[in-house]
Design a protein around this motif. Structure first.
Motif, PDB file in Angstrom:
ATOM      1  N   ALA A  33      -8.694 -46.267  11.225  1.00  0.00           N
ATOM      2  CA  ALA A  33      -8.734 -45.246  12.753  1.00  0.00           C
ATOM      3  C   ALA A  33      -7.568 -46.505  12.994  1.00  0.00           C
ATOM      4  O   ALA A  33      -8.241 -47.537  13.533  1.00  0.00           O
ATOM      5  CB  ALA A  33     -10.158 -45.156  13.074  1.00  0.00           C
ATOM      6  N   GLN A  34      -7.591 -45.729  14.439  1.00  0.00           N
ATOM      7  CA  GLN A  34      -6.483 -46.980  15.792  1.00  0.00           C
ATOM      8  C   GLN A  34      -7.947 -47.763  16.059  1.00  0.00           C
ATOM      9  O   GLN A  34      -8.813 -47.250  16.559  1.00  0.00           O
ATOM     10  CB  GLN A  34      -5.956 -46.357  16.842  1.00  0.00           C
ATOM     11  N   VAL A  35      -7.750 -48.918  16.376  1.00  0.00           N
ATOM     12  CA  VAL A  35      -8.837 -50.117  17.122  1.00  0.00           C
ATOM     13  C   VAL A  35      -8.371 -50.689  18.379  1.00  0.00           C
ATOM     14  O   VAL A  35      -7.163 -51.224  18.558  1.00  0.00           O
ATOM     15  CB  VAL A  35      -8.958 -51.062  16.488  1.00  0.00           C
ATOM     16  N   PRO A  36      -9.038 -49.879  19.429  1.00  0.00           N
ATOM     17  CA  PRO A  36      -9.008 -50.164  20.826  1.00  0.00           C
ATOM     18  C   PRO A  36      -9.373 -52.242  21.025  1.00  0.00           C
ATOM     19  O   PRO A  36     -10.224 -51.870  21.018  1.00  0.00           O
ATOM     20  CB  PRO A  36      -9.326 -48.958  21.840  1.00  0.00           C
ATOM     21  N   VAL A  37      -8.095 -52.123  21.938  1.00  0.00           N
ATOM     22  CA  VAL A  37      -7.720 -53.588  22.170  1.00  0.00           C
ATOM     23  C   VAL A  37      -7.979 -53.812  23.400  1.00  0.00           C
ATOM     24  O   VAL A  37      -7.300 -53.325  24.851  1.00  0.00           O
ATOM     25  CB  VAL A  37      -6.787 -54.632  21.442  1.00  0.00           C
ATOM     26  N   LEU A  38      -9.566 -54.255  24.477  1.00  0.00           N
ATOM     27  CA  LEU A  38      -9.542 -54.807  25.868  1.00  0.00           C
ATOM     28  C   LEU A  38      -8.261 -55.343  26.248  1.00  0.00           C
ATOM     29  O   LEU A  38      -7.664 -56.407  25.430  1.00  0.00           O
ATOM     30  CB  LEU A  38     -10.613 -54.681  26.535  1.00  0.00           C
ATOM     31  N   CYS A  39      -7.891 -55.663  27.308  1.00  0.00           N
ATOM     32  CA  CYS A  39      -7.039 -55.826  28.227  1.00  0.00           C
ATOM     33  C   CYS A  39      -7.612 -57.771  28.679  1.00  0.00           C
ATOM     34  O   CYS A  39      -8.005 -58.014  29.216  1.00  0.00           O
ATOM     35  CB  CYS A  39      -6.477 -55.799  29.105  1.00  0.00           C
ATOM     36  N   SER A  40      -7.621 -58.610  27.145  1.00  0.00           N
ATOM     37  CA  SER A  40      -8.315 -59.793  27.226  1.00  0.00           C
ATOM     38  C   SER A  40      -8.120 -60.238  26.123  1.00  0.00           C
ATOM     39  O   SER A  40      -7.688 -60.192  24.983  1.00  0.00           O
ATOM     40  CB  SER A  40     -10.071 -59.956  27.085  1.00  0.00           C
ATOM     41  N   GLU A  41      -7.955 -62.061  26.461  1.00  0.00           N
ATOM     42  CA  GLU A  41      -7.264 -62.689  25.007  1.00  0.00           C
ATOM     43  C   GLU A  41      -8.307 -62.408  23.915  1.00  0.00           C
ATOM     44  O   GLU A  41      -8.436 -62.836  22.561  1.00  0.00           O
ATOM     45  CB  GLU A  41      -7.116 -64.233  25.734  1.00  0.00           C
ATOM     46  N   THR A  42      -9.500 -63.237  24.386  1.00  0.00           N
ATOM     47  CA  THR A  42     -10.576 -63.109  23.899  1.00  0.00           C
ATOM     48  C   THR A  42     -11.039 -61.416  22.548  1.00  0.00           C
ATOM     49  O   THR A  42     -10.723 -62.110  21.223  1.00  0.00           O
ATOM     50  CB  THR A  42     -11.693 -63.669  23.818  1.00  0.00           C
ATOM     51  N   SER A  43     -10.217 -60.644  23.078  1.00  0.00           N
ATOM     52  CA  SER A  43     -10.095 -59.170  22.188  1.00  0.00           C
ATOM     53  C   SER A  43      -9.250 -59.233  21.830  1.00  0.00           C
ATOM     54  O   SER A  43      -9.228 -58.606  20.170  1.00  0.00           O
ATOM     55  CB  SER A  43     -10.303 -58.111  23.619  1.00  0.00           C
ATOM     56  N   LEU A  44      -8.089 -59.606  21.898  1.00  0.00           N
ATOM     57  CA  LEU A  44      -6.929 -59.768  20.869  1.00  0.00           C
ATOM     58  C   LEU A  44      -7.103 -60.574  19.836  1.00  0.00           C
ATOM     59  O   LEU A  44      -6.836 -60.175  18.831  1.00  0.00           O
ATOM     60  CB  LEU A  44      -5.547 -59.992  22.220  1.00  0.00           C
ATOM     61  N   VAL A  45      -7.343 -61.835  20.025  1.00  0.00           N
ATOM     62  CA  VAL A  45      -7.433 -62.870  19.205  1.00  0.00           C
ATOM     63  C   VAL A  45      -9.221 -61.909  18.226  1.00  0.00           C
ATOM     64  O   VAL A  45      -8.471 -62.638  16.944  1.00  0.00           O
ATOM     65  CB  VAL A  45      -8.386 -64.242  19.391  1.00  0.00           C
ATOM     66  N   ASN A  46     -10.332 -61.139  18.463  1.00  0.00           N
ATOM     67  CA  ASN A  46     -10.621 -60.942  17.582  1.00  0.00           C
ATOM     68  C   ASN A  46     -10.370 -59.859  17.363  1.00  0.00           C
ATOM     69  O   ASN A  46     -10.422 -59.719  15.599  1.00  0.00           O
ATOM     70  CB  ASN A  46     -12.327 -60.683  18.505  1.00  0.00           C
ATOM     71  N   ALA A  47      -9.611 -59.031  17.439  1.00  0.00           N
ATOM     72  CA  ALA A  47      -8.970 -57.503  16.732  1.00  0.00           C
ATOM     73  C   ALA A  47      -8.119 -58.252  15.794  1.00  0.00           C
ATOM     74  O   ALA A  47      -8.388 -57.630  14.913  1.00  0.00           O
ATOM     75  CB  ALA A  47      -7.849 -57.075  18.067  1.00  0.00           C
TER      76      ALA A  47
END
Length: 230
Positions: A33-47
């Motif tokens: 399933a697609q995983v939504p990534v919030l607009c933040s550096e931390t969210s993208l790194v963790n994803a």
């Protein structure tokens, strides 16, 4: 509630874009399933960390977001990387999304893909849609300011690599892997030696309806390594 509905609608547009381009962009080997990534550096790194851990995933980046990287979140023998190196099949699904090094941040490239040909035990595949990679600066003497592909597979659709710098391959560096750029652009990147836009050490780079121009001191190197690039 209006904000939630708007986000769902925009993510739906992203999903439609991916569906129309799946035949052109490499996709994860497993169904996720697609995983939504919030607009933040931390969210993208963790994803990206989580996607690598589960063997690959599709990450739906927040539409029209600029992800500013304030520090390197990956290390390798080829220098610092802003985001964790991609070691599994990962799709970054964007709509007007930019990933950039923050003003004043230390030098690091933005993205690195690692495959078994260069890094044993990895199987990095990056599919990027609607993404701009900007402002990366590889630590000398390492190449690949925006994107470094080390034995992996990269497919970019309707994307841009711009304003990056390195000793070679200011925008893109390819070694032992394959890169396909479709209806994309590589512009305004800089190298201190050669390959301001693209440097091919080995492997292949394919341009499909893609512009590589206005890079310094040249667009692609070595001469003749990328068909259609002068």
């Amino acid at each position: 509630m209006r904000t939630v509905r708007t986000l769902r609608s925009l993510l739906g547009i992203c999903a439609l874009t991916l569906g129309l381009t799946v035949a052109m962009a490499a996709a994860p080997t497993k169904a996720h399933a697609q995983v939504p990534v919030l607009c933040s550096e931390t969210s993208l790194v963790n994803a990206i960390d989580s996607a690598n851990a589960v063997g690959g995933d599709t990450l739906a980046l927040f539409p029209f977001c600029t992800y500013q990287l304030t520090s390197a979140h990956g290390t390798s023998p080829h220098g610092a990387v802003g985001l964790p190196p991609i070691t599994t099949p990962i799709t970054l699904l964007g709509l007007g999304v930019t990933i950039t090094r923050a003003p004043g941040a230390p030098a690091f490239r933005i993205l690195q893909v690692e495959g078994a040909a260069n890094v044993p035990g990895t199987k990095g595949q990056l599919s990027a849609v609607g993404l701009t990679i900007r402002g990366g600066s590889a630590v000398s003497p390492y190449p690949g300011g925006g994107l470094s592909n080390l034995g992996g597979t990269v497919s970019m659709l309707s994307s841009s690599v711009t304003g990056n710098s390195a000793i070679a391959g200011g925008g893109i560096y390819n070694d032992n892997g394959s890169i396909t750029l479709t209806t994309s652009s590589v512009t305004g990147n800089q190298a201190t030696s050669s390959g301001g836009g693209v440097y091919v050490n080995s492997g292949g780079v394919t341009l499909l309806g893609t512009s590589v121009r206005d890079n310094t001191p040249d667009n692609c190197a070595p001469s003749g390594s990328v068909m259609g690039c002068t």
